[in-house]
Design a protein around this motif. Sequence first.
Motif, PDB file in Angstrom:
ATOM      1  N   ASN A  39       0.812  -1.219   0.000  1.00 43.11           N
ATOM      2  CA  ASN A  39       0.000   0.000   0.000  1.00 43.11           C
ATOM      3  C   ASN A  39       0.846   1.270   0.000  1.00 43.11           C
ATOM      4  O   ASN A  39       0.308   2.379  -0.066  1.00 43.11           O
ATOM      5  CB  ASN A  39      -0.915   0.017   1.226  1.00 43.11           C
ATOM      6  CG  ASN A  39      -0.128   0.031   2.535  1.00 43.11           C
ATOM      7  OD1 ASN A  39       0.885  -0.656   2.649  1.00 43.11           O
ATOM      8  ND2 ASN A  39      -0.588   0.795   3.509  1.00 43.11           N
ATOM      9  N   LEU A  40       2.163   1.131   0.062  1.00 46.65           N
ATOM     10  CA  LEU A  40       3.042   2.293   0.122  1.00 46.65           C
ATOM     11  C   LEU A  40       3.404   2.782  -1.277  1.00 46.65           C
ATOM     12  O   LEU A  40       3.526   1.990  -2.211  1.00 46.65           O
ATOM     13  CB  LEU A  40       4.319   1.952   0.896  1.00 46.65           C
ATOM     14  CG  LEU A  40       4.131   1.505   2.348  1.00 46.65           C
ATOM     15  CD1 LEU A  40       5.468   1.127   2.962  1.00 46.65           C
ATOM     16  CD2 LEU A  40       3.456   2.603   3.165  1.00 46.65           C
ATOM     17  N   ASP A  41       3.585   4.083  -1.407  1.00 49.85           N
ATOM     18  CA  ASP A  41       3.939   4.677  -2.698  1.00 49.85           C
ATOM     19  C   ASP A  41       5.406   5.101  -2.720  1.00 49.85           C
ATOM     20  O   ASP A  41       6.033   5.309  -1.681  1.00 49.85           O
ATOM     21  CB  ASP A  41       3.059   5.905  -2.978  1.00 49.85           C
ATOM     22  CG  ASP A  41       1.611   5.523  -3.251  1.00 49.85           C
ATOM     23  OD1 ASP A  41       1.394   4.485  -3.905  1.00 49.85           O
ATOM     24  OD2 ASP A  41       0.710   6.247  -2.796  1.00 49.85           O
ATOM     25  N   ASN A  42       5.916   5.222  -3.933  1.00 51.83           N
ATOM     26  CA  ASN A  42       7.250   5.777  -4.160  1.00 51.83           C
ATOM     27  C   ASN A  42       8.335   5.020  -3.398  1.00 51.83           C
ATOM     28  O   ASN A  42       9.214   5.615  -2.779  1.00 51.83           O
ATOM     29  CB  ASN A  42       7.283   7.264  -3.778  1.00 51.83           C
ATOM     30  CG  ASN A  42       8.520   7.967  -4.303  1.00 51.83           C
ATOM     31  OD1 ASN A  42       9.090   7.571  -5.323  1.00 51.83           O
ATOM     32  ND2 ASN A  42       8.950   9.005  -3.599  1.00 51.83           N
ATOM     33  N   LEU A  43       8.255   3.705  -3.444  1.00 54.99           N
ATOM     34  CA  LEU A  43       9.282   2.866  -2.834  1.00 54.99           C
ATOM     35  C   LEU A  43      10.252   2.381  -3.908  1.00 54.99           C
ATOM     36  O   LEU A  43       9.832   1.968  -4.991  1.00 54.99           O
ATOM     37  CB  LEU A  43       8.665   1.635  -2.169  1.00 54.99           C
ATOM     38  CG  LEU A  43       8.198   1.708  -0.722  1.00 54.99           C
ATOM     39  CD1 LEU A  43       7.739   0.329  -0.283  1.00 54.99           C
ATOM     40  CD2 LEU A  43       9.281   2.224   0.193  1.00 54.99           C
ATOM     41  N   THR A  44      11.529   2.419  -3.589  1.00 50.63           N
ATOM     42  CA  THR A  44      12.530   1.776  -4.431  1.00 50.63           C
ATOM     43  C   THR A  44      13.047   0.562  -3.676  1.00 50.63           C
ATOM     44  O   THR A  44      13.488   0.675  -2.527  1.00 50.63           O
ATOM     45  CB  THR A  44      13.699   2.725  -4.747  1.00 50.63           C
ATOM     46  OG1 THR A  44      13.197   3.857  -5.469  1.00 50.63           O
ATOM     47  CG2 THR A  44      14.754   2.020  -5.588  1.00 50.63           C
ATOM     48  N   ILE A  45      12.975  -0.599  -4.315  1.00 50.70           N
ATOM     49  CA  ILE A  45      13.380  -1.841  -3.667  1.00 50.70           C
ATOM     50  C   ILE A  45      14.522  -2.465  -4.458  1.00 50.70           C
ATOM     51  O   ILE A  45      14.393  -2.736  -5.653  1.00 50.70           O
ATOM     52  CB  ILE A  45      12.206  -2.832  -3.562  1.00 50.70           C
ATOM     53  CG1 ILE A  45      11.045  -2.192  -2.793  1.00 50.70           C
ATOM     54  CG2 ILE A  45      12.659  -4.123  -2.883  1.00 50.70           C
ATOM     55  CD1 ILE A  45       9.817  -3.075  -2.688  1.00 50.70           C
ATOM     56  N   VAL A  46      15.633  -2.671  -3.785  1.00 45.92           N
ATOM     57  CA  VAL A  46      16.814  -3.291  -4.384  1.00 45.92           C
ATOM     58  C   VAL A  46      16.900  -4.725  -3.870  1.00 45.92           C
ATOM     59  O   VAL A  46      16.824  -4.962  -2.658  1.00 45.92           O
ATOM     60  CB  VAL A  46      18.096  -2.524  -4.004  1.00 45.92           C
ATOM     61  CG1 VAL A  46      19.319  -3.156  -4.671  1.00 45.92           C
ATOM     62  CG2 VAL A  46      17.974  -1.053  -4.385  1.00 45.92           C
ATOM     63  N   THR A  85      11.651  -1.284  -8.919  1.00 49.25           N
ATOM     64  CA  THR A  85      12.418  -2.478  -8.581  1.00 49.25           C
ATOM     65  C   THR A  85      13.792  -2.435  -9.228  1.00 49.25           C
ATOM     66  O   THR A  85      13.907  -2.237 -10.439  1.00 49.25           O
ATOM     67  CB  THR A  85      11.687  -3.750  -9.057  1.00 49.25           C
ATOM     68  OG1 THR A  85      10.344  -3.735  -8.577  1.00 49.25           O
ATOM     69  CG2 THR A  85      12.394  -4.994  -8.554  1.00 49.25           C
ATOM     70  N   VAL A  86      14.824  -2.624  -8.425  1.00 46.95           N
ATOM     71  CA  VAL A  86      16.193  -2.714  -8.925  1.00 46.95           C
ATOM     72  C   VAL A  86      16.690  -4.129  -8.644  1.00 46.95           C
ATOM     73  O   VAL A  86      16.883  -4.514  -7.486  1.00 46.95           O
ATOM     74  CB  VAL A  86      17.122  -1.688  -8.245  1.00 46.95           C
ATOM     75  CG1 VAL A  86      18.545  -1.832  -8.778  1.00 46.95           C
ATOM     76  CG2 VAL A  86      16.601  -0.270  -8.460  1.00 46.95           C
ATOM     77  N   LEU A  87      16.862  -4.906  -9.701  1.00 50.50           N
ATOM     78  CA  LEU A  87      17.378  -6.270  -9.573  1.00 50.50           C
ATOM     79  C   LEU A  87      18.855  -6.240  -9.931  1.00 50.50           C
ATOM     80  O   LEU A  87      19.219  -5.978 -11.072  1.00 50.50           O
ATOM     81  CB  LEU A  87      16.616  -7.215 -10.502  1.00 50.50           C
ATOM     82  CG  LEU A  87      17.031  -8.688 -10.489  1.00 50.50           C
ATOM     83  CD1 LEU A  87      16.819  -9.300  -9.111  1.00 50.50           C
ATOM     84  CD2 LEU A  87      16.243  -9.470 -11.535  1.00 50.50           C
ATOM     85  N   VAL A  88      19.692  -6.485  -8.938  1.00 56.01           N
ATOM     86  CA  VAL A  88      21.133  -6.393  -9.184  1.00 56.01           C
ATOM     87  C   VAL A  88      21.577  -7.528 -10.100  1.00 56.01           C
ATOM     88  O   VAL A  88      21.027  -8.628 -10.074  1.00 56.01           O
ATOM     89  CB  VAL A  88      21.927  -6.421  -7.862  1.00 56.01           C
ATOM     90  CG1 VAL A  88      21.623  -5.201  -7.020  1.00 56.01           C
ATOM     91  CG2 VAL A  88      21.648  -7.691  -7.074  1.00 56.01           C
ATOM     92  N   GLY A  89      22.575  -7.245 -10.923  1.00 59.10           N
ATOM     93  CA  GLY A  89      23.034  -8.217 -11.906  1.00 59.10           C
ATOM     94  C   GLY A  89      24.146  -9.106 -11.379  1.00 59.10           C
ATOM     95  O   GLY A  89      24.834  -8.776 -10.418  1.00 59.10           O
ATOM     96  N   GLY A  90      24.312 -10.248 -12.023  1.00 57.60           N
ATOM     97  CA  GLY A  90      25.355 -11.177 -11.620  1.00 57.60           C
ATOM     98  C   GLY A  90      25.042 -12.581 -12.084  1.00 57.60           C
ATOM     99  O   GLY A  90      24.361 -12.778 -13.089  1.00 57.60           O
ATOM    100  N   VAL A  91      25.509 -13.557 -11.337  1.00 54.99           N
ATOM    101  CA  VAL A  91      25.328 -14.965 -11.673  1.00 54.99           C
ATOM    102  C   VAL A  91      24.164 -15.531 -10.866  1.00 54.99           C
ATOM    103  O   VAL A  91      24.112 -15.377  -9.640  1.00 54.99           O
ATOM    104  CB  VAL A  91      26.608 -15.770 -11.364  1.00 54.99           C
ATOM    105  CG1 VAL A  91      26.404 -17.247 -11.674  1.00 54.99           C
ATOM    106  CG2 VAL A  91      27.780 -15.213 -12.160  1.00 54.99           C
TER     107      VAL A  91
END
Length: 258
Positions: free
Chosen positions: A116-123, A141-147
């Motif tokens: 229900n929260l707005d303006n969230l950045t989730i890593v 949503t920030v999905l970090v890259g890698g293996v």
Amino acid sequence: MINVERRKRILEILEKESRVSTTDLQECLGVTGATVRSDLRDLEREGAIVRYHGGARISDSVKQSSNPENYMLRSVMSVAEKTAIGREAGKFVHEGETIFIDASSTTFHMIPFISNLDNLTIVTNGIHTAMEIQRYSNFRTVLVGGVLRPHSGAIEGLLCEEMLRRISGDSYFVSGNGFSLTSGLTGHNFYELELKKRFAEKCKRCIALVDSSKLNQDSTSSFIPADRIDVLITDSGIADDLAQEIRDFGIELVIAPK
């Protein structure tokens, strides 16, 4: 219902029923027989189930909880406790924040309680976590890259660390295979543990989500010391004397009600 949710639901059904027919799964999930058979094949490859003609049963590895690397197996363990912990964790998130969430099945359960929260950045470095988050249009949503480590749903490696140099957050929500005041949070996969350390370094506050079965348990390697943990959220199974020890140590302890 996306495929990850369906497979999790199948495992939840099998955890209760031990075995179930393909026809019953079709009716319960509202999908075709071909879809059910595809899901069952994938779950069998994961080692979560054993198929037989016309249905499937839970595998011995799930019953014995013998494979901590397998996300699908972990996702159906201690669900009630993880849900209660996730509800309390959601209270520590506020609009406009940037938060880090690890790839664990425990932190996964907090996502519905912040929807229900707005303006969230989730890593996150969790594939399953990212897939759940992307259902909500009010999240970035920030999905970090890698293996991508097989079966775990976790991304690890140096590519993640390079990306993290450019990002910082307010709170890091993290779990582990064990927690004690002596060793802090502990785990067994060294590559992911190094990434978890970096996540903790990049956030102002570290919030550990640990069900009571993992308390006073140590795994292979410590990755976040107890004095770096600001808040510990657990379930009502925690012993009273341990709860007092944690509070005396200076960690804010939250016990999720049943």
